[in-house]
Every structure is written in C-alpha cells, then in structure tokens.
Design a protein around this motif. Sequence first.
Motif, mmCIF file in Angstrom:
data_model
loop_
_atom_site.group_PDB
_atom_site.id
_atom_site.type_symbol
_atom_site.label_atom_id
_atom_site.label_comp_id
_atom_site.label_asym_id
_atom_site.label_seq_id
_atom_site.Cartn_x
_atom_site.Cartn_y
_atom_site.Cartn_z
ATOM 1 N N VAL A 76 4.165 4.467 3.839
ATOM 2 C CA VAL A 76 4.067 4.155 2.409
ATOM 3 C C VAL A 76 5.473 4.051 1.821
ATOM 4 O O VAL A 76 5.797 3.105 1.087
ATOM 5 C CB VAL A 76 3.229 5.225 1.656
ATOM 6 C CG1 VAL A 76 3.265 4.970 0.147
ATOM 7 C CG2 VAL A 76 1.792 5.227 2.162
ATOM 8 N N ASN A 262 -1.515 7.317 -2.393
ATOM 9 C CA ASN A 262 -0.828 8.468 -1.784
ATOM 10 C C ASN A 262 0.082 9.193 -2.775
ATOM 11 O O ASN A 262 1.214 9.533 -2.454
ATOM 12 C CB ASN A 262 -0.029 8.036 -0.546
ATOM 13 C CG ASN A 262 0.305 9.230 0.342
ATOM 14 O OD1 ASN A 262 -0.518 10.143 0.499
ATOM 15 N ND2 ASN A 262 1.505 9.255 0.889
ATOM 16 N N ALA A 305 2.801 0.994 -3.079
ATOM 17 C CA ALA A 305 2.310 2.240 -2.461
ATOM 18 C C ALA A 305 0.809 2.141 -2.251
ATOM 19 O O ALA A 305 0.282 2.561 -1.205
ATOM 20 C CB ALA A 305 2.653 3.437 -3.352
ATOM 21 N N ALA A 308 0.070 -0.168 0.708
ATOM 22 C CA ALA A 308 0.379 0.493 1.990
ATOM 23 C C ALA A 308 -0.661 1.567 2.302
ATOM 24 O O ALA A 308 -1.056 1.752 3.463
ATOM 25 C CB ALA A 308 1.783 1.110 1.935
ATOM 26 N N THR A 309 -1.123 2.262 1.270
ATOM 27 C CA THR A 309 -2.144 3.305 1.478
ATOM 28 C C THR A 309 -3.450 2.672 1.963
ATOM 29 O O THR A 309 -4.068 3.149 2.922
ATOM 30 C CB THR A 309 -2.375 4.094 0.160
ATOM 31 O OG1 THR A 309 -1.126 4.651 -0.247
ATOM 32 C CG2 THR A 309 -3.390 5.202 0.351
ATOM 33 N N GLU A 312 -3.201 1.753 5.564
ATOM 34 C CA GLU A 312 -3.332 2.910 6.465
ATOM 35 C C GLU A 312 -4.796 3.333 6.589
ATOM 36 O O GLU A 312 -5.278 3.624 7.686
ATOM 37 C CB GLU A 312 -2.500 4.092 5.950
ATOM 38 C CG GLU A 312 -1.006 3.908 6.063
ATOM 39 C CD GLU A 312 -0.522 3.837 7.518
ATOM 40 O OE1 GLU A 312 -0.208 2.713 7.959
ATOM 41 O OE2 GLU A 312 -0.470 4.875 8.197
#
Length: 439
Positions: A76, A262, A305, A308-309, A312
């Motif tokens: 992240v 996140n 962010a 990216a979270t 994941e």
Amino acid sequence: MIRNFQKSEQYRSRIHQLIPGGAHTYSKGDDQFPALAPAAIDYGKGAYVWDIDGNKFLDCSMGLSSVSLGHAYEPVLERVRKELERGVNFQRPSVIELEMAETFLGLVPCHQMIKFAKNGSTVTTAAVKLARAFTGRNLVAFPQEHPFYSYDDWFISQTACNRGVPEAIKNLSVTYKADNLESLTVLFEKYPGQIACVISEPEKNAGIPEAYLKKAIDLAHQHGALYIVDEMVTGFKTDFPGSIKKYNVEPDMATWGKGIANGFAFCALTGKKEVMELGGIKQKGSEKVFLISTTHGGETHALAAGLATIAEFRNKQVVAHNHAVGRYFIESLNSIINKASLGDYIEMANCDWMPIFTFKDKDKAVSPGMRTLMMQEMIARGVLFQGAFIPCFSHQHEDVDFFAAAFDSALNTYQEALNADYSQHLVGDPTAPVFRRYI
Ligand SMILES: Cc1ncc(COP(=O)(O)O)c(C=O)c1O
C-alpha cells in the motif's frame, strides 16, 4: 511486565490542555483505557505498535479496525508514495477518481454510483440526506442498541450525550430493536408515511436471524422507505466487500470506511442510480440535492491506498486469512477460559471476523471494572487489548499464541479479583461509556 509509562504521563498532562478529549475520536480517549496504558503511539509495523516510552504491543484493534492489512503495509505504501510524487489535490477532479469509482463499484454490483469522503460520519449523514430528499419524508430509523452511526445530530440526539442538539432534531430520529422485524414493523405502523430510511449495520458479532436482512429491506420498501446498510465495520471483514455480498442483499445505499484503504482516510457512499443521481448536476431542471462536497474528498494518495488495498484483498484472499486467524483465536481462547473454569465469568462471541469478550464479576454481572482490569493486565504483558481482537492480514497464528499466553497469565489476577474485588488490583478508574451525560 510493562509498567513504564513515564512519557505517556507527560503526554496526558499536556494533550488535554490543547485538544478537547485529548484525541480525535472519543473511543481513543483516556477514559477508554486503564491508567496503566500507553497515552500515545509512536509508530506501528505489521500487527505491532510502539508507544512513546518505547514499549512494544501486539495490536488487537488496528486503528479502530481501519488497518485491515497491517501498519505501514508495504504494497500500500509503495502505491501511495508513487501517487504522492504526482500531487495530492487539484483544481479539477484527479484521474484516479474515475479509476476508484469503477473499481469500487465493480465490488458492489447492485450499486451504480459512488461518492467519496474522508470520514464515515460524512457518508452516513449523506445517505440519510439523500433518503430524505428521495422520499420527501423526515424521519430516520436505526437500531437502539447499535453503538454509533455518525457524530452528526441525527444520531447523537438519541444518545445520553446529546447536549447541544436541539429538541427539534431529536424528534426526527426514531429507534427500534436491532435485528427484530416485529419492532421495525411496529415503528413503521407508528409513523405511517413518515420514515425516510432505515440505517443499520448489517450484522454485529452475534450474527443475525436467518434471512433477517432481506426481510428488513423488503419491509422498509413496503412502507416506502429506503434501506441503508452501514458497512463501516463489516466491510472487508465479514466478506469481500462485505455483508451485503455474504447475505446476497441489495440495499438502496451502503456506506463504507474503516478497512477499505488500510487506515488511510477514504470512505464511500454507494447507491442505486435513481437515488444517488439526486446529488448530480446533469438532470436539467430537476431540484438539486447538495450532497457531499469536500475539499479533500478526492485526495489522490488516499484513493491510491484504497486501490492498493482492494488489489491485496483480491489477490491474496485476505478475508479467508483473517477468518482463519479468528477461528484459531476462538479455539485457543476458549480452551484457556475452559481450562481455568471461567466460562461463567468470561464470554467470547463466536465470531471469526471480530471475537469480542464480555467480562463479568463474581455475581456474573457484566463488569466494566473487571474488563478494565483485564485490559490493564494484558497491556502489562505487551498486548494493547480493549476487549476485542480484530484479525488483520498481518496477524499470524503466532500472534494469537502470544495473545493466548498473555491472557492465560492475566487470568491469575482476574481470578484473584473474582474472589475479592477488581479495585484491589486495578490502578485508577474503570473505563466509562463514551455516550454518558456527565464527565
Ligand atoms: C457503524 C459505524 N458507522 C459510522 C461510523 C463513523 O465513522 P467515522 O468515525 O469514520 O466518522 C462508525 C465509527 O465508529 C461506525 O462504527
């Protein structure tokens, strides 16, 4: 045993002179922790945090559950760093807003539009406003036992801590018994044609009755009201993206926040096009709803962010990992509680996404004093414990073992306090309810 909180003491004596409440959410405040606890965190990595005295703790709450992957989680951070280099706020929307809108709505197929914000309260309040505009009704309904939906007046008016909220506002919110269709039905019958919406968390740690959510949504619709599912806590925890998928329901709107970026400040309101569009500017001639309008709502690195979270969660089966850790936690802790024959005094919700404890006194009555004592003893053993364990992707089975060993050892003090009284072992006062009338 961790007993050095010298810098924390100094921090405490200063911060309350500068910041009312000494924190930016009341649930992080001093009155929510024992006296022997860190007053401020210096930094965190993975599932651990370090306080300003240099003490290291296993984190059980992960930033009020917002940190779903882990503190300073590299994939992240990498994405955020890249975005930071490109600027964070512009005079027109940033291109990443479209990317996020498409990505997030891809997770919530029953909704066609989305609006971003920095805090959960902003999106729950926006959902209520849209429902009022859509239905032309004033009342908002929510479950009386649920702890929190917004710091705005429509919610705070119904708590004990409602100083500063005009009576006229209070009269616009009505409550019913959580997860109880009969209670909701009675409410609709009491206020015919007046309730704009029901807003509710989809499930608490105790789970919900079979098909409840679907029936509750249908009931609201039968009475001409909208149904808002608040996934602030459940989102990215009960399922991916949340309980509306788990229970296969289609509320009119849903609100999202903690855990979806996140820990970065990214929250969202998603909803059906016909409702959300009221906040738009494309339907010439129709009356405009002033929906969320914020300077920082599209801040680029928070959206990065979030992206990216989501990546994941998609690529690494994060929810499955977290649930497996949760189940291992429940198994381990139940066996410790049973071994100590304390099952009548310590209960734990059988909830793999957030096992939560209830601590009782010798009369088997729920006891804030016993709970605070357990927090004190766990903190002394290196576990920043506030009564629940919220598994995140950085928690491993070994962390559960660490928690379990600390809990096992802390039970000695618990047992002694059961035989006598918590006050003989607790330094300072028990924690106090956030929503209380007097300080
Ligand atoms: C269910 C629920 N809704 C809304 C909120 C408000 O979120 P925020 O603190 O980001 O404003 C919270 C915060 O605890 C919450 O638990």
